[in-house]
Design a protein around this motif. Structure first.
Motif: not given
Length: 71
Positions: A25-38
């Motif tokens: 998410t610190k990368q410019e142009g990356i808006i959101a990151v969602r992790v689904d461990m399941q």
């Protein structure tokens, strides 16, 4: 904005995944990151002018994860 879901072959523990999420998410142009461990997935919302799915896959792989597919 576009979103892609990356299927991960070797999910790590929750603390490691939170660190990877923070790094992405610190990368410019990356808006959101969602992790689904399941589901062993990482969903990334990004600006198509800055990234494409292959470039994001390389970023994820660089963090030590193995992307086995993109939905």
């Amino acid at each position: 904005m576009k979103a892609d879901k990356f299927i991960i072959n070797n999910m790590k523990d929750a603390d490691t995944m939170n660190g990877i999420k923070h790094t992405l998410t610190k990368q410019e142009g990356i808006i959101a990151v969602r992790v689904d461990m399941q589901a062993d997935t990482i969903t990334v919302d990004y600006d198509e002018d800055d990234y494409d799915s292959e470039r994001i896959k390389l970023l994820i792989n660089r963090e030590g994860l193995d992307v086995k597919g993109i939905k």
